[in-house]
Design an enzyme around this catalytic site. Structure first.
Site, PDB file in Angstrom:
ATOM      1  N   ASP A 166       9.373  49.678  35.619  1.00  0.00           N
ATOM      2  CA  ASP A 166      10.673  49.722  34.916  1.00  0.00           C
ATOM      3  C   ASP A 166      11.316  48.352  34.675  1.00  0.00           C
ATOM      4  OD1 ASP A 166      10.103  52.387  35.199  1.00  0.00           O
ATOM      5  OD2 ASP A 166      11.912  52.912  36.324  1.00  0.00           O
ATOM      6  N   LYS A 196       8.357  57.839  32.315  1.00  0.00           N
ATOM      7  CA  LYS A 196       8.880  58.724  33.367  1.00  0.00           C
ATOM      8  C   LYS A 196      10.315  59.120  33.058  1.00  0.00           C
ATOM      9  CE  LYS A 196      10.213  56.108  37.004  1.00  0.00           C
ATOM     10  NZ  LYS A 196      11.538  55.623  36.564  1.00  0.00           N
ATOM     11  N   CYS A 254      13.007  53.389  42.147  1.00  0.00           N
ATOM     12  CA  CYS A 254      11.689  53.685  41.580  1.00  0.00           C
ATOM     13  C   CYS A 254      10.545  53.043  42.348  1.00  0.00           C
ATOM     14  CB  CYS A 254      11.672  53.329  40.109  1.00  0.00           C
ATOM     15  SG  CYS A 254      12.755  54.469  39.212  1.00  0.00           S
TER      16      CYS A 254
HETATM   17  C1  VGL Z   1      15.951  53.868  38.309  1.00  0.00           C
HETATM   18  C2  VGL Z   1      18.023  54.718  38.739  1.00  0.00           C
HETATM   19  C3  VGL Z   1      17.919  55.567  37.657  1.00  0.00           C
HETATM   20  C4  VGL Z   1      14.876  52.884  38.686  1.00  0.00           C
HETATM   21  C5  VGL Z   1      15.815  54.720  37.232  1.00  0.00           C
HETATM   22  O1  VGL Z   1      14.041  52.535  37.812  1.00  0.00           O
HETATM   23  O2  VGL Z   1      14.863  52.431  39.854  1.00  0.00           O
HETATM   24  N1  VGL Z   1      17.037  53.887  39.064  1.00  0.00           N
HETATM   25  N2  VGL Z   1      16.812  55.556  36.908  1.00  0.00           N
END
Ligand code: VGL
Ligand code: ZN
Length: 215
Positions: free
Chosen positions: A11, A108, A153
């Protein structure tokens, strides 16, 4: 058994970097390391948080809900996040300086009804993202995880990776966390260690590569 390794970039997207809607403090600092590390692995995989506009984790989809609040969704606690990483939006793009000529991209969080912190499964463990199949099909045994966010994540990806039997490393200087509650990042690191995740630094990778060069 042959060791085949993969670097997983979790991410590293605009919305999780300074200026983004769910900015992880200093999230962009992982980008140079993410680029330098790539050449040292057999495979490089990048994940993208990839939510529909009506996603259950967005506070503004729940009238009256505030960011940071926890609500109950199908019996699971769900943190209310600011709208982030909406599919095909600018915020969902990878950081512009990240090298993204990778072997595989995994999306995701695409199901509007359930959040997905792990890069393997949604939070209810109902649907797989395809990451486990990709690793297995390519004989990948060891995975090295970096990116955002350490306490979400990265942590949940590690929990599933260990349960699936992968030898799992986190390159911790190439991760940054949210620390919604101060101490969350340290607790995540302790949690991962307790599960058998090896916490290392990028120096270990670079030193190893230099030793190989010298022989
Ligand atoms: C994430 C919060 C909400 C992450 C993704 O990538 O850690 N955190 N969505
Ligand atoms: Zn998300």
């Amino acid at each position: 058994m042959t060791v085949i390794n993969a670097l997983i970039l979790v991410d590293i997207q605009k919305d999780f970097c300074p200026g983004g809607s769910l900015a992880v403090p200093a999230g962009d600092e992982v980008v140079p390391l993410a680029n330098e590390l790539q050449e040292h692995f057999d495979y490089v995989i990048a994940t993208q948080d990839w939510h529909p506009s009506d996603h259950v984790s967005f506070a503004d989809n729940h009238p009256g809900a505030k960011v940071g609040e926890v609500i109950d969704v199908h019996g699971l606690p769900q943190i209310m996040w600011p709208r982030h990483c909406v599919q095909d939006s600018a915020g969902a793009e990878f950081h512009p300086d990240l090298d993204t000529i990778v072997d595989k991209v995994i999306h995701k969080g695409a199901d509007k009804t359930v959040d997905s912190y792990s890069a393997f499964f949604d939070n209810e463990h109902q649907r797989a993202t395809g990451l486990a199949d990709y690793l297995t099909e390519n004989g990948i045994t060891d995975i090295f995880i970096i990116g955002l966010a350490t306490d979400y994540c990265v942590k949940y990806t590690c929990i599933d990776a260990i349960a699936l039997g992968f030898k799992t490393y986190v390159i911790i200087d190439a991760c940054r966390g949210i620390d919604l509650n101060p101490g969350d990042v340290q607790a995540a690191i302790d949690n991962m260690k307790a599960l058998g995740v090896k916490i290392i630094t990028s120096k270990t990778i670079f030193d190893f590569a230099n030793q190989l060069k010298a022989v």
